[in-house]
Enzyme design. Structure first.
Site, PDB file in Angstrom:
ATOM      1  CE  LYS A  34      -3.927   1.866   2.692  1.00 58.71           C
ATOM      2  NZ  LYS A  34      -4.806   1.584   3.858  1.00 58.71           N
ATOM      3  CB  SER A 111      -7.921   3.421   2.894  1.00 60.91           C
ATOM      4  OG  SER A 111      -7.049   2.986   3.939  1.00 60.91           O
ATOM      5  CB  SER A 135      -8.189   0.423   5.884  1.00 58.43           C
ATOM      6  OG  SER A 135      -8.880   1.642   6.011  1.00 58.43           O
TER       7      SER A 135
END
Length: 398
Positions: A34, A111, A135
């Site tokens: 990420k 996210s 997330s």
């Protein structure tokens, strides 16, 4: 590096060499990361054009990423994240949205949207994400993956873009239990609390009731599939006042998010995307009295959950209230679902206890995850048990 990216998982950075060990427990596995974690040779954009413009190319790699590389995992790219990691939808107004490989007409969740899509789409074997309010767990449920939010503080967040310090964790995704356990063995070391081979199972009736009726029925049936091998759970009520927990989380996360990103937002006035702008405005408005009330609720809940679980208990609950919303859903519908999901997702954040979403079911051809929460510090043994649940449920289904 990945050149063909049909699910729009990866940030299109110019490729740079990232060293990894030629042998080790993760040798042969590919790794996506990420875009909150620093990697030497790459910028860190955090899903924000403003952060990306100021980032520059990093000269050091975040320790949690380095641990995976040193164990033999091969880096294949940095993945998209929702803007400043402050969303559960997987949509980014500036850089676009990844596609959910498991249900293309539905959102990825966020996210850690790109990380989930990379693993579910078989573009990476494992992926690193972050989990503040859900997330990793929500996308894992939406994509049919294993996903963990570890005990708070269990994994280093050094050289990682922050959102809310007392809730932020580094988590990871895998498609299968064996791979998931391999990553856990590398990252976690020895548990502070080790669960027994057959933990005391606690089914949270009040939390199952937070799911839509059809999802609740499907997940209860999934639990019954593994009962013959793992035991009958005890039915319990886990939460006294769900609204109090929800608001405690919102207040504390909002205040901390504004503390982390507010100075940048005030200085540069970046055009924040839908939902993100409103959440930061909310965080700015949180009062000291609300923070104090939230802290009290958090302390009391943490103590109650610790007493309920003891050293040997595992709580069973839905990861989220239902399968992923449709991509075509409007902002108000997505916000409503997010608020409902937070009532389930906030429990691990407020307690600091580990939670794993396990791929056990489908509804309308879309994945639906079951979660387990274990005592603080039981991460590694909780992974072992989560893998056993998935296998037992799959065997009984077959």
């Amino acid at each position: 590096m990945i050149e063909d990216d049909p699910f729009r998982c990866f940030v299109p950075y110019p490729p740079a060499p990232v060293k990894h060990a030629s042998s080790g427990p993760l040798a042969g596995l590919t790794l996506a990361v990420k875009d909150l974690f620093d990697i030497k040779g790459y910028p860190t954009g955090a899903g924000s054009p403003t952060v990306l413009a100021q980032s520059g190319v990093k000269t050091r790699t975040a320790p949690v990423v380095k641990a995976l590389l040193d164990a033999g995992a091969r880096f294949v790219g940095k993945t998209h994240t929702d803007e400043l990691a402050f969303s559960l939808n997987g949509k980014n107004a500036h850089f676009g949205s990844p596609v959910n490989p498991a249900a293309p007409e539905r959102i990825t969740g966020g996210s850690s949207s790109g990380s989930m899509a990379a693993v579910a789409g078989r573009l990476a074997d494992i992926a690193l994400g972050s989990d503040t309010g859900g997330s990793v767990r929500a996308p894992a449920s939406y994509g049919g993956l294993f996903g963990i939010r570890p005990s708070h503080g269990r994994l280093s967040l050094k050289r990682t873009w922050p959102l809310a310090e007392s809730f932020d964790t580094a988590g990871f995704f895998a498609r299968d239990g064996e791979t998931f356990a391999r990553v856990a063995n590398v990252l976690f070391g020895k548990d502070r609390t080790t669960l027994p081979e057959r933990p005391r199972l606690l089914l949270a009736d009040d939390l199952f009731a937070q799911a839509v009726p059809e999802a609740e029925r499907i997940l209860r049936n999934a639990v019954q599939r593994f009962v013959p091998l793992l035991g009958q759970p005890e039915n319990v009520r886990a939460v006294r006042d769900m609204d109090a927990l929800y608001w405690a989380f919102r207040w504390l996360q909002g205040r901390e998010a504004w503390t982390a990103d507010g100075p940048m937002i005030e200085r540069f006035a970046p055009p924040l995307g839908p939902g993100v702008a409103e959440r930061f405005a909310f965080g700015r408005s949180v009062s000291d009295a609300e923070v104090a009330r939230g802290d009290t609720v958090r302390r009391n809940f943490r103590a109650k959950l610790a007493k309920l679980l003891g050293q040997d208990g595992v709580l069973l609950l839905p990861t989220v209230p239902d399968i992923a919303p449709l991509v075509s859903a409007g902002e108000s519908e997505l916000d409503d679902f997010r608020n409902r999901a937070l009532r389930l997702l906030c429990l691990a954040g407020l307690s600091g206890f580990p939670q794993i979403s396990i791929p056990v079911a489908y509804r309308d051809d879309a994945p639906l995850g079951l979660s387990v929460i274990g005592p603080r510090g039981s991460d590694k043994s909780l992974v072992v048990f989560a893998v056993r649940i998935e296998r037992a449920a799959r065997i009984r289904l077959a």
